[in-house]
Design an enzyme around this catalytic site. Structure first.
Site, short mmCIF file in Angstrom:
data_model
loop_
_atom_site.label_atom_id
_atom_site.label_comp_id
_atom_site.label_asym_id
_atom_site.label_seq_id
_atom_site.Cartn_x
_atom_site.Cartn_y
_atom_site.Cartn_z
N LYS A 18 0.85 -1.21 0.00
CA LYS A 18 0.00 0.00 0.00
C LYS A 18 0.87 1.24 0.00
O LYS A 18 2.05 1.21 0.35
CB LYS A 18 -0.94 0.01 1.20
CG LYS A 18 -0.26 -0.03 2.57
CD LYS A 18 0.20 1.32 3.12
CE LYS A 18 0.76 1.19 4.53
NZ LYS A 18 1.49 2.42 4.98
N ASP A 144 -2.77 -1.31 10.60
CA ASP A 144 -2.88 -1.34 9.14
C ASP A 144 -3.48 -2.64 8.62
O ASP A 144 -3.82 -2.73 7.43
CB ASP A 144 -1.51 -1.16 8.49
CG ASP A 144 -1.01 0.28 8.57
OD1 ASP A 144 -1.76 1.14 9.06
OD2 ASP A 144 0.14 0.52 8.15
#
Length: 289
Positions: A18, A144
């Site tokens: 990401k 996350d």
């Protein structure tokens, strides 16, 4: 390529990286956790996880872990142990990781690996947990992890766990790794870190006014390698930092433009092109499995 290797009993699962397209820290909770706002953009590039179900209940890492990380501390192993204990599964698993995401770069490698293990083992073990339950387990492993479990690019708040899917225009990224493993705790503890940014709205991001990262000025001062990479990337576009790591990137509207930008960078710089995706490749494999 992801899928099943019937000869060896292994199945393969993607663990995408990401980017944080911006990152503001808006405050600090009583428990010490920092509150932030960010946009997570999932990529078509990342690690690959291979899993082989065991009948003896043991959970083992097949192959080396990240340097300096004991097997029992590996996030992928911890994810399997957590799921096994939660649903009281008698089966175990061998876990292998084909690493491509640099550790400490802010690309979410460990979190994505853990999320992929949760999602894939939930299917392989027949645990039957829904996505909300898996995301809640993931949050126990790291802030996350839920975004990777849910598999969508998202606007995030809180400590990163309050997620709202966000539609993003197609984009390609020149990504660079300065080769610095940044200690996150040290960055959060830095007296130079701005912790009181005003709260923004999704409309602010959509207008293009949110591009900064609260950790960038701190890292520029303490890590010469990060400063050098950001300067190099600024020659081809607006250089940005991702997460609380050392990874840097520049966004382009087309793959051709990104490839042209990459070609202009110094050859010694470790850099490559990756595409942004709205839907994680993990979800695609899950549907086909």
């Amino acid at each position: 390529m992801s899928g099943v290797d019937l000869n060896a009993g292994w199945s393969w699962w993607p663990a995408p990286a990401k980017l944080n397209l911006f990152l503001n820290i808006t405050g600090r909770r009583a428990d010490g956790y920092h509150q932030l706002q960010t946009v997570f953009r999932l990529l078509d590039w990342g690690d690959r996880i291979r899993l082989r179900v065991r009948d003896d209940g043991q959970i083992r890492r097949d192959g080396p872990s990240i340097a300096g990380v004991a097997e029992q501390d590996d996030l992928a192993v911890r994810a399997a142990v957590l799921l096994q204990k939660t649903v009281k599964i008698a089966q175990g698993v061998d876990i292998g990781i084909e690493k491509h995401i640099p550790a400490g770069g802010g690309f979410g490698g460990g979190s994505s690996d853990a999320a992929t293990v949760l999602v894939a083992l939930n299917r392989l073990w027949g645990a039957g947990l829904d996505q909300d339950a898996l995301a809640a387990l993931g949050l126990q492993l790291g802030a996350d992890v839920p975004v990777f479990v849910r598999g969508r690019s998202a606007w995030a708040q809180g400590i990163g766990e309050q997620l709202a899917p966000i539609a993003l225009a197609p984009a390609w990224y020149v990504i660079a790794d300065p080769g610095v493993h940044v200690p996150t705790a040290a960055l959060f503890g830095s007296p130079d870190l701005t912790r009181d940014a005003p709260e923004a709205k999704i409309a602010d991001f959509a207008s293009g006014s949110l591009l900064g990262n609260a950790f960038e000025p701190v890292l520029r001062r303490r890590e010469p390698a990060v400063e050098a990479v950001l300067i190099a990337l600024d020659r081809i576009g607006r250089a940005r930092l991702t997460g609380s790591g050392s990874g840097c990137f520049v966004e382009f509207a087309t793959r051709a433009a990104a490839e042209q930008g990459l070609a202009r960078l110094p050859k010694e710089l470790r850099a490559w092109v990756a595409a942004g995706v709205e839907r994680s490749p993990l979800l695609d494999v899950l549907e086909r499995y």
